[in-house]
Design a protein around this motif. Structure first.
Motif, PDB file in Angstrom:
ATOM      1  N   ALA A   1      43.883  12.616  15.676  1.00 13.81           N
ATOM      2  CA  ALA A   1      42.475  11.714  14.526  1.00 13.81           C
ATOM      3  C   ALA A   1      43.485   9.864  14.447  1.00 13.81           C
ATOM      4  N   GLN A   2      44.766   9.925  14.617  1.00 18.18           N
ATOM      5  CA  GLN A   2      45.355   8.754  13.574  1.00 18.18           C
ATOM      6  C   GLN A   2      45.763   7.698  14.879  1.00 18.18           C
ATOM      7  N   VAL A   3      45.366   8.521  16.168  1.00 23.42           N
ATOM      8  CA  VAL A   3      44.995   7.536  16.612  1.00 23.42           C
ATOM      9  C   VAL A   3      43.625   6.502  16.930  1.00 23.42           C
ATOM     10  N   ILE A   4      42.381   7.326  17.147  1.00 23.26           N
ATOM     11  CA  ILE A   4      41.354   7.279  17.437  1.00 23.26           C
ATOM     12  C   ILE A   4      40.998   5.589  15.926  1.00 23.26           C
ATOM     13  N   ILE A   5      42.031   6.125  14.985  1.00 22.88           N
ATOM     14  CA  ILE A   5      41.757   5.577  13.746  1.00 22.88           C
ATOM     15  C   ILE A   5      42.347   4.110  13.831  1.00 22.88           C
ATOM     16  N   ASP A   6      43.427   3.821  13.947  1.00 23.35           N
ATOM     17  CA  ASP A   6      44.317   2.768  14.194  1.00 23.35           C
ATOM     18  C   ASP A   6      43.345   2.503  15.387  1.00 23.35           C
ATOM     19  N   GLU A   7      42.743   2.754  16.589  1.00 27.68           N
ATOM     20  CA  GLU A   7      41.946   1.310  17.597  1.00 27.68           C
ATOM     21  C   GLU A   7      40.560   1.906  17.665  1.00 27.68           C
ATOM     22  N   LYS A   8      40.168   1.706  15.918  1.00 25.30           N
ATOM     23  CA  LYS A   8      38.633   1.357  15.087  1.00 25.30           C
ATOM     24  C   LYS A   8      38.189   1.828  16.200  1.00 25.30           C
ATOM     25  N   VAL A   9      37.876   3.358  16.775  1.00 28.98           N
ATOM     26  CA  VAL A   9      36.306   3.518  17.847  1.00 28.98           C
ATOM     27  C   VAL A   9      36.121   4.425  16.408  1.00 28.98           C
ATOM     28  N   LYS A  10      34.911   3.874  16.397  1.00 28.27           N
ATOM     29  CA  LYS A  10      33.841   3.524  15.052  1.00 28.27           C
ATOM     30  C   LYS A  10      32.993   5.072  15.216  1.00 28.27           C
ATOM     31  N   ILE A  11      33.174   6.159  16.321  1.00 28.29           N
ATOM     32  CA  ILE A  11      32.055   6.809  16.507  1.00 28.29           C
ATOM     33  C   ILE A  11      33.237   7.984  17.414  1.00 28.29           C
ATOM     34  N   VAL A  12      32.947   9.411  16.693  1.00 30.53           N
ATOM     35  CA  VAL A  12      33.866  10.332  16.784  1.00 30.53           C
ATOM     36  C   VAL A  12      32.818  11.829  16.792  1.00 30.53           C
ATOM     37  N   GLU A  13      32.595  12.675  17.877  1.00 31.00           N
ATOM     38  CA  GLU A  13      32.802  13.698  18.347  1.00 31.00           C
ATOM     39  C   GLU A  13      33.599  15.036  17.994  1.00 31.00           C
TER      40      GLU A  13
ATOM     41  N   PRO B   1      47.049  14.222  27.338  1.00 34.95           N
ATOM     42  CA  PRO B   1      48.278  15.075  27.669  1.00 34.95           C
ATOM     43  C   PRO B   1      48.659  14.877  26.122  1.00 34.95           C
ATOM     44  N   THR B   2      48.941  13.711  25.129  1.00 39.42           N
ATOM     45  CA  THR B   2      49.255  12.738  24.367  1.00 39.42           C
ATOM     46  C   THR B   2      48.655  11.860  23.337  1.00 39.42           C
ATOM     47  N   PRO B   3      48.809  12.261  21.719  1.00 33.10           N
ATOM     48  CA  PRO B   3      48.120  10.932  21.325  1.00 33.10           C
ATOM     49  C   PRO B   3      47.726   9.543  22.143  1.00 33.10           C
ATOM     50  N   GLU B   4      49.051   9.651  22.590  1.00 28.29           N
ATOM     51  CA  GLU B   4      49.552   7.773  22.448  1.00 28.29           C
ATOM     52  C   GLU B   4      48.687   7.790  24.272  1.00 28.29           C
ATOM     53  N   ASP B   5      48.498   8.394  24.997  1.00 31.84           N
ATOM     54  CA  ASP B   5      48.386   8.735  26.668  1.00 31.84           C
ATOM     55  C   ASP B   5      46.471   8.093  26.015  1.00 31.84           C
ATOM     56  N   LEU B   6      45.956   8.972  25.246  1.00 32.98           N
ATOM     57  CA  LEU B   6      44.901   9.152  24.177  1.00 32.98           C
ATOM     58  C   LEU B   6      44.356   6.983  23.742  1.00 32.98           C
ATOM     59  N   ARG B   7      46.215   6.921  23.091  1.00 40.30           N
ATOM     60  CA  ARG B   7      45.346   5.290  23.187  1.00 40.30           C
ATOM     61  C   ARG B   7      44.989   4.243  23.809  1.00 40.30           C
TER      62      ARG B   7
ATOM     63  N   ASP C   1      48.365  18.356  18.313  1.00 42.36           N
ATOM     64  CA  ASP C   1      48.679  17.234  16.818  1.00 42.36           C
ATOM     65  C   ASP C   1      47.312  16.964  16.474  1.00 42.36           C
ATOM     66  N   TYR C   2      46.113  17.779  16.300  1.00 41.80           N
ATOM     67  CA  TYR C   2      44.986  16.705  16.144  1.00 41.80           C
ATOM     68  C   TYR C   2      44.958  15.681  14.794  1.00 41.80           C
ATOM     69  N   GLU C   3      46.690  15.615  14.096  1.00 43.18           N
ATOM     70  CA  GLU C   3      46.020  15.071  13.263  1.00 43.18           C
ATOM     71  C   GLU C   3      46.549  13.488  13.701  1.00 43.18           C
TER      72      GLU C   3
END
Length: 330
Positions: free
Chosen positions: A88-100, A49-55, A83-85
């Motif tokens: 995306a920022q969480v994905i970058i911060d958490e160093k996930v290197k593959i995104v679909e 539901p939120t970027p922090e939940d994704l983190r 808030d797509y950005e």
């Protein structure tokens, strides 16, 4: 003898199979199981539901696997867009290197991820869109044929054509998505030029899939005739399970010439679909599935499934090679 394709080499996986990003399905339990079994597991970003939940989900997945996994980020029209950005920022911060990635106007998000060195697999339903993604500099495109579940576009071109067109048109490697569930399918996709396959419905019906057992059994008991295309009138064609709700929504959409999306909105609600997977009532709402459910006959672990796919693909390729006979020149 393991497979070695552009997909396995670049992603660091053993078997050229990706688990599709699926709403209400792509949690850490499934993604980690697929990755541990040698494929690429995918967390569904907007299931959180939120970027922090994704983190938190990314961190939870890392506790379950040391192997590569990715995150799906799908950009679709919404009354209140996420808030797509921030995701995306969480994905970058958490160093996930593959995104679909998937959906409309992904350019800005793709640039953001590229700047962080992310490997991007972009889903496309047409060659035109695939060429646009190639120009954006993505690393792979996932070619989604008419056989796919969920958002399938409006051109209705099957993978037997799309994959060959991709091989003719693209300079970057591509993945085959839609209608795949076994090793024979993997062998066929490789023969048509793909570097691997993307599977959604097949992974829904596995031991580690987080959906209700009743829905897994519904998939196993289903046939290739048990899907419905909805929302075409509203330029958002989706392939869904053919249940009472989908049939009612289809009737409203097609029989009323003046129908609007608002007339079916409550029927196709994502929250109703989520309840299907939690409570196990296949008629509680609409839910995504592909006609490949006609091929699916069991509920294995992800490890057993991927081992079987690898072995069956190798045997299929060997069987086809055996059809080629040397001709004596005498």
């Amino acid at each position: 003898m393991p497979f070695e394709t552009a997909l396995t080499q670049r992603l660091g996986i053993k078997i050229p199979v990706i688990q599709a990003g699926m709403q209400w399905v792509g949690y850490a339990e499934l993604a980690s199981a697929v990755s541990n079994a040698g494929g690429l597991g995918i967390l569904t970003g907007l299931t959180q539901p939120t970027p922090e939940d994704l983190r938190n989900e990314i961190r939870r997945c890392r506790e379950m696997t040391s192997k590569p996994f990715g995150v799906n980020l799908t950009l679709l029209p919404a009354i209140v867009p996420p808030d797509y950005e921030a995701y995306a920022q969480v994905i970058i911060d958490e160093k996930v290197k593959i995104v679909e990635t998937a959906g409309y106007s992904p350019g800005q998000i793709i640039k953001m991820l590229q700047a962080a060195g992310t490997i991007i697999i972009h889903k496309c339903t047409t060659i035109r869109h695939a060429l646009s993604a190639e120009k954006l500099g993505v690393d792979f495109v996932s070619i989604d044929g008419f056989e796919a579940a969920g958002h399938i576009g409006d051109t209705d071109i099957t993978n037997i054509i799309l994959l060959r067109r991709a091989a003719q048109s693209l300079k970057i490697p591509f993945v085959a998505s839609g209608g795949f569930a076994d090793g024979e399918g993997l062998a066929g996709a490789l023969a048509l030029g793909a570097c691997g396959i993307n599977m959604g419905t097949r992974f829904m019906s596995t031991v580690e899939s987080p959906i209700h057992e009743n829905i897994k059994r519904t998939i196993v008991q289903g046939s290739e005739h048990d899907t419905e295309l909805l929302l075409r009138k509203f330029k958002n064609t989706s392939r869904l399970y053919k249940n009472k709700v989908a049939i009612e929504a289809k009737k409203i959409e097609t029989e009323n010439v003046d129908s609007k999306f608002e007339d079916v909105q409550s029927l196709v609600s994502g929250q109703r679909g989520k309840k299907v997977f939690i409570d196990g009532d296949a008629n509680a709402g609409v839910w995504t599935v592909g006609p490949v459910l006609g091929v699916i006959q069991d509920i294995p672990t992800c490890e057993a499934l991927l081992k079987r796919i690898e072995l069956d693909a190798i045997q299929t390729i060997a069987r086809i090679q055996g059809l080629v006979k040397a001709v004596s020149k005498l």
